[in-house]
Design a protein around this motif. Sequence first.
Motif, short mmCIF file in Angstrom:
data_model
loop_
_atom_site.label_atom_id
_atom_site.label_comp_id
_atom_site.label_asym_id
_atom_site.label_seq_id
_atom_site.Cartn_x
_atom_site.Cartn_y
_atom_site.Cartn_z
N VAL A 88 -1.28 21.01 39.34
CA VAL A 88 -0.52 20.08 40.19
C VAL A 88 -0.43 18.72 39.52
CG1 VAL A 88 -0.45 18.88 42.42
CG2 VAL A 88 -1.07 21.32 42.32
N ASP A 89 -1.55 18.21 39.00
CA ASP A 89 -1.56 16.89 38.35
C ASP A 89 -0.63 16.86 37.15
OD1 ASP A 89 -3.37 15.99 40.24
OD2 ASP A 89 -5.13 16.19 38.92
N ALA A 90 -0.62 17.92 36.34
CA ALA A 90 0.27 17.98 35.18
C ALA A 90 1.73 17.97 35.62
CB ALA A 90 -0.04 19.21 34.34
N PHE A 91 2.03 18.69 36.69
CA PHE A 91 3.40 18.73 37.20
C PHE A 91 3.81 17.36 37.73
CE2 PHE A 91 6.72 20.18 40.27
CZ PHE A 91 7.57 20.79 39.35
N LEU A 92 2.91 16.69 38.44
CA LEU A 92 3.20 15.35 38.94
C LEU A 92 3.43 14.37 37.79
CD1 LEU A 92 0.69 15.03 41.93
CD2 LEU A 92 3.15 15.53 42.02
N ASP A 93 2.70 14.52 36.68
CA ASP A 93 2.93 13.67 35.51
C ASP A 93 4.35 13.86 34.98
OD1 ASP A 93 0.36 12.66 35.64
OD2 ASP A 93 -0.44 13.97 34.05
N ARG A 94 4.82 15.10 34.98
CA ARG A 94 6.20 15.36 34.54
C ARG A 94 7.21 14.71 35.48
NH1 ARG A 94 7.69 21.12 34.18
NH2 ARG A 94 9.57 20.20 33.26
N ILE A 95 6.93 14.74 36.77
CA ILE A 95 7.82 14.11 37.75
C ILE A 95 7.86 12.60 37.52
CG2 ILE A 95 8.11 13.57 40.21
CD1 ILE A 95 7.06 16.43 40.79
N VAL A 96 6.70 11.99 37.29
CA VAL A 96 6.64 10.55 37.03
C VAL A 96 7.48 10.21 35.79
CG1 VAL A 96 5.12 8.65 36.29
CG2 VAL A 96 4.43 10.14 38.18
N ALA A 97 7.34 10.98 34.72
CA ALA A 97 8.11 10.73 33.50
C ALA A 97 9.61 10.87 33.77
CB ALA A 97 7.66 11.67 32.38
N THR A 98 9.97 11.82 34.60
CA THR A 98 11.38 12.02 34.96
C THR A 98 11.90 10.81 35.74
OG1 THR A 98 11.13 14.42 35.01
CG2 THR A 98 12.99 13.48 36.25
N LEU A 99 11.13 10.36 36.72
CA LEU A 99 11.56 9.22 37.53
C LEU A 99 11.69 7.95 36.69
CD1 LEU A 99 9.48 9.91 40.74
CD2 LEU A 99 11.95 10.11 40.49
N ARG A 100 10.84 7.82 35.70
CA ARG A 100 10.89 6.63 34.83
C ARG A 100 11.88 6.79 33.69
NH1 ARG A 100 4.56 5.53 35.42
NH2 ARG A 100 4.75 4.09 37.16
N GLY A 101 12.43 7.98 33.52
CA GLY A 101 13.39 8.22 32.45
C GLY A 101 12.76 8.21 31.07
N THR A 102 11.49 8.64 30.98
CA THR A 102 10.76 8.58 29.71
C THR A 102 10.50 9.96 29.12
OG1 THR A 102 8.64 8.54 30.87
CG2 THR A 102 9.63 6.40 30.29
N THR A 103 11.28 10.94 29.52
CA THR A 103 11.08 12.28 28.98
C THR A 103 12.41 12.88 28.53
OG1 THR A 103 10.25 14.51 29.46
CG2 THR A 103 11.25 13.33 31.30
#
Length: 146
Positions: A88-103
């Motif tokens: 779950v934490d790894a998936f949330l990290d991906r969501i954060v990167a998506t929201l920030r446009g850093t992935t």
Amino acid sequence: MDPVTADEVRTATFRAKRGGYQETAVDFALEAFVVALETQAKRPIRLAMAEPTGEMLREEWFETQAARVERVAFRPGRMGTGYNEDEVDAFLDRIVATLRGTTEFPVTAKEVREAKFSTVLFRPGYLITDVDSFLAGITEVLEQRV
């Protein structure tokens, strides 16, 4: 009387009462108030799920959503079961990167809706309903990121 601060909202505790409020709903509402209080000095209050308008406000709004994802705290699973915390934490990290446009590989709302996590038994795990409810709300945010 002094205004309520984000830290006061964050540390507020309530006694459980039979037939009381739905705990997850209250947690999400309080988190929206924390975000609003923290951004109040910078801009007029914009609650977490309000729709962004204008490019500058849009990016600031996505940053507040990323911060909300970073701060989310799920209750432990009941009776020794729950979602695998690392997944779950790894998936949330991906969501954060998506929201920030850093992935280069943003998470889509469809991926969030279809996300599956391993369940754990007799070890720490996140309460499944808390995670599912939070992710359901975040899909609406991701749909606006396009």
